[in-house]
Design a protein around this motif. Structure first.
Motif, PDB file in Angstrom:
ATOM      1  N   ALA A 210      50.430  39.183  36.337  1.00 27.75           N
ATOM      2  CA  ALA A 210      50.360  38.441  37.592  1.00 27.75           C
ATOM      3  C   ALA A 210      49.383  37.292  37.388  1.00 27.75           C
ATOM      4  CB  ALA A 210      49.884  39.342  38.726  1.00 27.75           C
ATOM      5  N   TYR A 211      49.723  36.140  37.940  1.00 33.46           N
ATOM      6  CA  TYR A 211      48.813  34.994  37.947  1.00 33.46           C
ATOM      7  C   TYR A 211      48.295  34.865  39.374  1.00 33.46           C
ATOM      8  CZ  TYR A 211      51.089  33.916  33.534  1.00 33.46           C
ATOM      9  OH  TYR A 211      51.584  33.982  32.248  1.00 33.46           O
ATOM     10  N   LEU A 212      46.975  35.025  39.489  1.00 34.23           N
ATOM     11  CA  LEU A 212      46.371  35.014  40.817  1.00 34.23           C
ATOM     12  C   LEU A 212      45.720  33.676  41.087  1.00 34.23           C
ATOM     13  CD1 LEU A 212      44.618  38.411  41.071  1.00 34.23           C
ATOM     14  CD2 LEU A 212      46.031  37.401  42.816  1.00 34.23           C
ATOM     15  N   PHE A 213      46.032  33.112  42.245  1.00 34.46           N
ATOM     16  CA  PHE A 213      45.431  31.835  42.646  1.00 34.46           C
ATOM     17  C   PHE A 213      44.407  32.132  43.736  1.00 34.46           C
ATOM     18  CE2 PHE A 213      48.618  29.815  40.232  1.00 34.46           C
ATOM     19  CZ  PHE A 213      49.814  30.484  40.474  1.00 34.46           C
ATOM     20  N   ALA A 214      43.145  31.915  43.408  1.00 31.58           N
ATOM     21  CA  ALA A 214      42.070  32.264  44.334  1.00 31.58           C
ATOM     22  C   ALA A 214      41.573  31.033  45.066  1.00 31.58           C
ATOM     23  CB  ALA A 214      40.912  32.908  43.566  1.00 31.58           C
ATOM     24  N   ARG A 215      40.944  31.270  46.206  1.00 33.95           N
ATOM     25  CA  ARG A 215      40.468  30.161  47.019  1.00 33.95           C
ATOM     26  C   ARG A 215      39.404  29.325  46.315  1.00 33.95           C
ATOM     27  NH1 ARG A 215      40.452  28.588  52.351  1.00 33.95           N
ATOM     28  NH2 ARG A 215      41.083  30.568  53.256  1.00 33.95           N
ATOM     29  N   ASP A 216      38.630  29.962  45.464  1.00 31.11           N
ATOM     30  CA  ASP A 216      37.540  29.232  44.802  1.00 31.11           C
ATOM     31  C   ASP A 216      38.004  28.478  43.569  1.00 31.11           C
ATOM     32  OD1 ASP A 216      36.059  32.184  43.174  1.00 31.11           O
ATOM     33  OD2 ASP A 216      38.042  31.274  43.042  1.00 31.11           O
ATOM     34  N   GLY A 217      39.317  28.352  43.402  1.00 32.06           N
ATOM     35  CA  GLY A 217      39.825  27.604  42.259  1.00 32.06           C
ATOM     36  C   GLY A 217      40.037  28.460  41.022  1.00 32.06           C
ATOM     37  N   GLY A 218      39.744  29.741  41.136  1.00 29.27           N
ATOM     38  CA  GLY A 218      39.941  30.640  40.005  1.00 29.27           C
ATOM     39  C   GLY A 218      41.415  30.905  39.769  1.00 29.27           C
ATOM     40  N   LEU A 219      41.812  30.891  38.512  1.00 34.89           N
ATOM     41  CA  LEU A 219      43.180  31.250  38.127  1.00 34.89           C
ATOM     42  C   LEU A 219      43.043  32.388  37.134  1.00 34.89           C
ATOM     43  CD1 LEU A 219      46.256  30.871  37.697  1.00 34.89           C
ATOM     44  CD2 LEU A 219      45.702  29.009  36.098  1.00 34.89           C
ATOM     45  N   SER A 220      43.567  33.565  37.496  1.00 31.68           N
ATOM     46  CA  SER A 220      43.411  34.750  36.653  1.00 31.68           C
ATOM     47  C   SER A 220      44.771  35.268  36.255  1.00 31.68           C
ATOM     48  CB  SER A 220      42.670  35.855  37.407  1.00 31.68           C
ATOM     49  OG  SER A 220      41.447  35.396  37.931  1.00 31.68           O
ATOM     50  N   LYS A 221      44.903  35.604  34.969  1.00 31.59           N
ATOM     51  CA  LYS A 221      46.133  36.238  34.478  1.00 31.59           C
ATOM     52  C   LYS A 221      45.784  37.704  34.275  1.00 31.59           C
ATOM     53  CE  LYS A 221      49.318  36.155  30.552  1.00 31.59           C
ATOM     54  NZ  LYS A 221      49.606  35.543  29.239  1.00 31.59           N
ATOM     55  N   ILE A 222      46.398  38.592  35.038  1.00 33.39           N
ATOM     56  CA  ILE A 222      46.039  40.009  34.935  1.00 33.39           C
ATOM     57  C   ILE A 222      47.204  40.819  34.379  1.00 33.39           C
ATOM     58  CG2 ILE A 222      44.273  39.889  36.724  1.00 33.39           C
ATOM     59  CD1 ILE A 222      46.154  41.121  38.676  1.00 33.39           C
ATOM     60  N   ASP A 223      46.868  41.789  33.562  1.00 35.46           N
ATOM     61  CA  ASP A 223      47.854  42.640  32.890  1.00 35.46           C
ATOM     62  C   ASP A 223      48.022  43.904  33.735  1.00 35.46           C
ATOM     63  OD1 ASP A 223      49.149  44.518  31.246  1.00 35.46           O
ATOM     64  OD2 ASP A 223      48.274  43.679  29.426  1.00 35.46           O
ATOM     65  N   LEU A 224      49.197  44.070  34.320  1.00 40.48           N
ATOM     66  CA  LEU A 224      49.414  45.192  35.227  1.00 40.48           C
ATOM     67  C   LEU A 224      49.442  46.530  34.501  1.00 40.48           C
ATOM     68  CD1 LEU A 224      52.177  43.629  37.512  1.00 40.48           C
ATOM     69  CD2 LEU A 224      49.722  43.694  37.901  1.00 40.48           C
ATOM     70  N   LEU A 225      49.739  46.494  33.196  1.00 38.44           N
ATOM     71  CA  LEU A 225      49.816  47.756  32.464  1.00 38.44           C
ATOM     72  C   LEU A 225      48.442  48.233  31.983  1.00 38.44           C
ATOM     73  CD1 LEU A 225      53.094  47.419  30.377  1.00 38.44           C
ATOM     74  CD2 LEU A 225      52.675  48.828  32.396  1.00 38.44           C
ATOM     75  N   THR A 226      47.622  47.320  31.515  1.00 37.18           N
ATOM     76  CA  THR A 226      46.311  47.730  31.009  1.00 37.18           C
ATOM     77  C   THR A 226      45.219  47.602  32.062  1.00 37.18           C
ATOM     78  OG1 THR A 226      45.721  45.524  30.252  1.00 37.18           O
ATOM     79  CG2 THR A 226      46.940  46.933  28.698  1.00 37.18           C
ATOM     80  N   GLY A 227      45.511  46.885  33.136  1.00 37.20           N
ATOM     81  CA  GLY A 227      44.497  46.697  34.156  1.00 37.20           C
ATOM     82  C   GLY A 227      43.406  45.725  33.744  1.00 37.20           C
ATOM     83  N   ARG A 228      43.658  44.927  32.730  1.00 40.38           N
ATOM     84  CA  ARG A 228      42.641  43.988  32.262  1.00 40.38           C
ATOM     85  C   ARG A 228      42.952  42.575  32.747  1.00 40.38           C
ATOM     86  NH1 ARG A 228      39.627  46.527  28.489  1.00 40.38           N
ATOM     87  NH2 ARG A 228      40.628  48.018  27.108  1.00 40.38           N
ATOM     88  N   VAL A 229      41.895  41.764  32.813  1.00 42.14           N
ATOM     89  CA  VAL A 229      42.057  40.345  33.035  1.00 42.14           C
ATOM     90  C   VAL A 229      42.361  39.747  31.660  1.00 42.14           C
ATOM     91  CG1 VAL A 229      40.966  38.218  33.797  1.00 42.14           C
ATOM     92  CG2 VAL A 229      40.439  40.359  34.971  1.00 42.14           C
ATOM     93  N   ALA A 230      43.586  39.276  31.472  1.00 40.76           N
ATOM     94  CA  ALA A 230      43.995  38.778  30.156  1.00 40.76           C
ATOM     95  C   ALA A 230      43.462  37.375  29.893  1.00 40.76           C
ATOM     96  CB  ALA A 230      45.514  38.786  30.045  1.00 40.76           C
ATOM     97  N   ALA A 231      43.321  36.598  30.946  1.00 37.34           N
ATOM     98  CA  ALA A 231      42.778  35.240  30.798  1.00 37.34           C
ATOM     99  C   ALA A 231      42.307  34.790  32.173  1.00 37.34           C
ATOM    100  CB  ALA A 231      43.830  34.273  30.263  1.00 37.34           C
ATOM    101  N   ARG A 232      41.345  33.899  32.175  1.00 37.94           N
ATOM    102  CA  ARG A 232      40.811  33.444  33.471  1.00 37.94           C
ATOM    103  C   ARG A 232      40.152  32.091  33.300  1.00 37.94           C
ATOM    104  NH1 ARG A 232      38.865  34.395  38.549  1.00 37.94           N
ATOM    105  NH2 ARG A 232      36.645  33.954  38.832  1.00 37.94           N
ATOM    106  N   VAL A 233      40.401  31.222  34.284  1.00 37.45           N
ATOM    107  CA  VAL A 233      39.750  29.918  34.258  1.00 37.45           C
ATOM    108  C   VAL A 233      39.444  29.514  35.703  1.00 37.45           C
ATOM    109  CG1 VAL A 233      41.993  28.705  34.299  1.00 37.45           C
ATOM    110  CG2 VAL A 233      39.992  27.534  33.419  1.00 37.45           C
ATOM    111  N   VAL A 234      38.297  28.901  35.913  1.00 38.95           N
ATOM    112  CA  VAL A 234      38.005  28.354  37.238  1.00 38.95           C
ATOM    113  C   VAL A 234      38.324  26.877  37.140  1.00 38.95           C
ATOM    114  CG1 VAL A 234      36.319  28.041  39.066  1.00 38.95           C
ATOM    115  CG2 VAL A 234      36.255  30.099  37.672  1.00 38.95           C
ATOM    116  N   GLN A 235      39.478  26.508  37.696  1.00 40.47           N
ATOM    117  CA  GLN A 235      40.039  25.206  37.353  1.00 40.47           C
ATOM    118  C   GLN A 235      39.834  24.145  38.421  1.00 40.47           C
ATOM    119  OE1 GLN A 235      43.231  24.081  39.035  1.00 40.47           O
ATOM    120  NE2 GLN A 235      42.659  25.684  40.474  1.00 40.47           N
ATOM    121  N   ALA A 236      39.201  24.522  39.549  1.00 37.16           N
ATOM    122  CA  ALA A 236      38.973  23.537  40.615  1.00 37.16           C
ATOM    123  C   ALA A 236      37.937  24.123  41.566  1.00 37.16           C
ATOM    124  CB  ALA A 236      40.271  23.247  41.368  1.00 37.16           C
TER     125      ALA A 236
END
Lengths: 109, 392
Positions: free
Chosen positions: B76-102
């Motif tokens: 899942a790619y999560l778009f957060a209000r603070d500009g965070g973009l997180s790629k989360i792995d639903l099977l492992t429960g880990r944050v696979a990648a994350r960037v605060v892009q704005a």
């Protein structure tokens, strides 16, 4: 002497404003519920952390330039032509003033 | 039972270092996420078993959050209000990648081929595009309108052909970005579409983009199959002369399933939905609702639309029959219903009830409650099947 009566006037005015300030905290029936409203419902546009969204940020430093009366009436009457609605039908003046004070002090929990 | 399973999952998490036990093979097509808006976390849910299978934290300010899914429905790619973009792995429960892009963002989309993730930002106003695998930034499209100022962007959706379409809120424009060459987006700009377009969405066939207007009556419509591209005003008489109610929460243009030839959208500042004919784009009726609609979500078969409402009438859901345009069922779900999501073929509706700290699960035909899942201040609910749909 003229300065004596003026001094008494000033003292009375000070006493009244202190009394008014103290009374305000008691005017709001449910401050916790109001705080939840500000976080969750005002927060829909202004951000749960008050750092802004569709609406402007409401952090204490961003509100420093506004006085409490201005903020109270923005809350009650909205800003026509923008998405900021009037909350007068849902909030009393005391509640709006409590919100304005709390936001200006950065004291929202 | 749920608590026991969660305890076991957490125990395994402690041992394995993951928040979701990946000790067995499983599919992801029946998984989903529930946003915990005050905690910066999501609950991962299994919709077949109606349980939470894990929780992922550290996702930033999720007070307004949305998500899209990778083509394989694993991430899942999560778009957060603070500009965070997180790629989360639903099977492992880990944050696979994350960037605060704005500084402040409102939503995003994934391209049809699954290679690009675009984020619609308020601050700085514009859209940024990222590699879906690594979240490396590929393109930056500042939303400077004809007025020369940067606009907040809203209503960002994907279109076939590695394109995105979105709306400039302050400038009142609609832009279409073609990412055929990702590092050099080609942007088509439609100006003067209307005042304060607050959201936009595309029909499930990817043909019609609609942007709701806050600043005036009507909706901006772009028929993406017509060249040259143009925005038409539809529903121009809608609400003219009538006093609008104060709007305490912006309506959202989301949850459009295959609705045949009719679409129900929230009216702004009214206790109503507007029924739109998708051939003529004329209004074909209105539905009087309990409150001001926030979400009007169509059941996947298009027969019914479930509607929730803005503050202070947030405890109620209306179910509208799309054939008769009548409210056929109205019920109290609980304090502060924020979002609704149907299972992919529509047999269940999952409803987030913010102030009850749970998601409630309903049979979509009988309205019988079938289960619930604990979640702290839950808001958006997103199921992986969205990965297979244009514009979602």
């Amino acid at each position: 002497m003229w300065w004596r009566s003026e001094w008494r006037c000033w003292l009375s005015a000070a006493a009244i404003s202190v009394a008014a300030g103290a009374a305000l905290a008691d005017d709001v029936a449910d401050p916790e519920k109001l705080a939840n409203l500000v976080r969750q419902d005002c927060g829909s546009c202004h951000g749960l952390t008050l750092k802004g969204g569709l609406g402007k940020p409401l952090t204490a430093d961003r509100l420093a330039a506004w006085d409490r009366e201005q903020l109270t009436y923005i809350i009650l009457d909205g800003v026509p032509g923008t998405p900021m609605p009037p909350w007068r039908s849902l909030l009393s003046e005391a509640e709006a003033r409590w919100i304005a004070d709390t936001l200006k002090q950065g004291a929202l929990r | 039972m749920i608590r026991l399973t969660r305890s076991l999952a957490f125990l395994l998490a402690l041992l394995s270092g993951a928040a979701v036990a990946a000790t067995e093979l499983r599919g992801t097509g029946d998984l989903g996420i529930v946003i915990e808006r005050a905690d910066g976390a999501v609950v991962v849910v299994d919709t077949s078993r109606r349980i939470a299978i894990g929780r992922i934290e550290g996702l930033g300010d999720l007070s307004h959050a949305s998500a899209v899914f990778s083509r394989d429905q694993r991430y899942a790619y999560l778009f957060a209000r603070d500009g965070g973009l997180s790629k989360i792995d639903l099977l492992t429960g880990r944050v696979a990648a994350r960037v605060v892009q704005a500084g402040n963002a409102i939503g995003g989309a994934i391209s049809d081929d699954g290679t690009l993730v675009a984020v619609s930002n308020y601050e700085p106003g514009g859209v940024r595009v990222f590699d879906a695998a690594t979240l490396a930034q590929i393109a930056d499209i500042p939303a400077v309108g004809a007025d020369g100022k940067a606009s907040k962007t809203v209503g960002l959706v994907d279109l076939p052909g590695r394109r995105f379409i979105y709306t400039l809120y302050d400038a009142g424009e609609i832009w279409l970005a073609d990412l055929a060459e990702p590092a050099s987006p080609r942007v088509t700009k439609l100006t003067g579409v209307g005042r304060l377009p607050y959201d936009g969405n595309v029909t499930p066939d990817g043909r019609h983009y609609l942007a709701g207007l806050f600043g005036e009556d009507g909706v901006a419509h772009v028929d993406l199959w017509q060249q040259p591209l143009a925005a038409q005003r539809i529903l121009p008489q809608h609400g003219r002369g009538e006093e609008k109610l104060p709007v305490y929460k912006m309506p959202h243009l989301e949850g459009w399933a295959a609705v045949g030839d009719r679409l129900l959208i929230p009216a702004v500042g009214r206790h109503e939905l507007v029924a739109l004919d998708l051939r003529s784009f004329q209004e074909v009726g209105r539905v009087a609702t309990y409150g001001q609609p926030v979400f009007a979500v169509a059941r996947p078969d298009g027969r019914y639309t479930w509607v929730n409402f803005a503050h202070p009438l947030t405890d109620t859901i209306d179910v509208v029959d799309n054939l008769t345009l009548q409210v056929v069922h109205r019920f109290k779900a609980g304090p502060a219903v924020l979002h609704m999501e149907f299972t992919p073929r529509g047999h269940e509706a999952w409803v987030s009830v913010r102030d009850a700290d749970r998601v409630q699960i309903y049979d979509a035909a009988t309205f019988v409650r079938k289960g619930e899942i604990a979640a702290r201040k839950p808001s958006g609910i997103f199921f992986t099947a969205r990965a297979t749909r244009i514009g979602q």
